[in-house]
Write an enzyme that holds these catalytic residues in place. Structure first.
Site, PDB file in Angstrom:
ATOM      1  N   TYR A 260      18.466 -22.501   7.479  1.00  0.00           N
ATOM      2  CA  TYR A 260      17.406 -21.519   7.685  1.00  0.00           C
ATOM      3  C   TYR A 260      16.107 -22.026   7.079  1.00  0.00           C
ATOM      4  CZ  TYR A 260      20.748 -17.947   9.258  1.00  0.00           C
ATOM      5  OH  TYR A 260      21.702 -17.246   9.946  1.00  0.00           O
TER       6      TYR A 260
ATOM      7  N   GLY B  64      14.373  -7.472  19.000  1.00  0.00           N
ATOM      8  CA  GLY B  64      13.266  -6.551  19.201  1.00  0.00           C
ATOM      9  C   GLY B  64      13.290  -5.855  20.550  1.00  0.00           C
TER      10      GLY B  64
END
Length: 340
Positions: A57, A214
């Site tokens: 990440y 989203g």
């Protein structure tokens, strides 16, 4: 914030997990260190103790930030990280599930995280190369050495997870206690095999993508742009129909679409600890608002109906009228309805 047992373990984790893939700006869309700390602090003040990161990440920045943030009270936090993905280009042994990469990756994660142990180590995804026995023995060795407390698996077919835990149980090795998968109103295919398997093996499920990048907030209905390409499953006609129903339910309940989408995953009939990520404190506060209500049954029914999928073979075949009547007398259908 309430707490759940993490699958077949005694580990207590908060009912939401903070995903920290957004900690760091190396990928062009994350949070800087100051905002990342605000996200961490906001989650902690809400009662959260479960943190999720990975070796790759933001090219290691996520782990470095977390290492600094938790250092003052390390034992309070349930820290999860992952191995598998490559972290050196051009070197085949710097990726994969094999023992060499496992130990190298964990040792480097421990340095970045400034800790002596990892609470939960995930196999990030299956590499279709390393023998299952090698993976489970390597993970068990890490547990025996105290470098890792528990192990979990992410993004892997159900039959491999089942095989791995069967071998671990037979050998007396540490089994997987949790499963991390994509799961949302737009992505319900885990209901075919992964979720029933998790229930049968007593694995906690930590779904990622609960708001579908989203899409389930309704932003694409409003014509907003985002990181999800227009040809994605998250932006096709069916997904937009699902997103519209989420928006409708949210308006009728007086909450936000993101809260509805997250609560839909939380209100399954097995241990679900959704991973919530955010780039801003306001986004995280919105997600945390899901803890303040439950979706009433009639609204759950609407969401179930608009997002339903075909289970496919053999599930649909075994539930068909002809088969259940002449073979099982309806037994399969009764059992499946009970489990789901």
């Amino acid at each position: 914030m309430h707490y759940r047992l993490l699958g077949r373990s005694g580990l207590r984790v908060s009912e939401l997990c903070l995903g920290t893939m957004t900690f760091g700006t190396e990928w062009g869309w994350g949070a800087d260190k100051q905002e990342s700390y605000r996200l961490f602090e906001t989650f902690g003040k809400a009662g959260g103790n479960f943190l999720d990161t990975a070796n790759r990440y933001t090219e290691g920045t996520s782990e470095r930030f977390l290492g600094e943030f938790i250092e003052a009270d390390r034992d309070h936090w349930v820290l999860a990280t992952k191995y598998t993905l490559k972290d050196r280009n051009g070197d085949l042994n710097f990726a994969g599930n094999h023992r060499k990469n496992l130990f190298r990756s964990v040792q480097e994660s421990l340095k970045r995280l400034k800790t002596d142990y990892i609470d939960l180590l995930w196999v990030h995804m299956w590499d279709a190369t390393t023998p299952v026995e090698e993976v489970m023995r390597g993970l068990d060795d890490l547990v025996s050495r105290g470098m890792v407390h528990y192990v979990g698996i992410s993004d892997t077919p159900a039959w491999i997870v089942s095989q791995a835990n069967t071998i671990a149980d037979f050998r007396g090795w540490s089994p997987f206690v949790a499963l991390q998968i994509e799961y949302s109103l737009i992505q319900r295919t885990p209901e075919r095999d992964l979720l029933p398997m998790a229930r049968a093996l007593d694995l906690a499920v930590t779904p990622w993508g609960a708001i579908a990048g989203g899409a389930l907030t309704g932003k694409y209905l409003r014509g907003e742009n985002g990181r999800v390409p227009t040809h994605s499953i998250r932006r096709n006609d069916k997904s937009m129909t699902i997103a519209q129903e989420v928006v409708n339910v949210a308006q009728e309940l007086g909450v936000t679409p993101a809260q509805v989408a997250i609560n839909w995953t939380r209100q399954r009939d097995q241990v679900m600890v959704p991973i919530v990520g955010a780039r801003t404190t306001q986004q995280l506060l919105d997600s945390l608002g899901c803890l303040e209500f439950s979706i009433p049954p009639e609204y759950l029914g609407r969401l179930q109906e608009v997002s339903k999928i075909e289970l496919g073979f053999p599930h649909d075949f075994l539930r068909s009228d002809g088969v259940k009547d002449v073979t099982f007398g309806g037994l399969y259908n009764q059992l499946h309805n009970h489990r789901s």
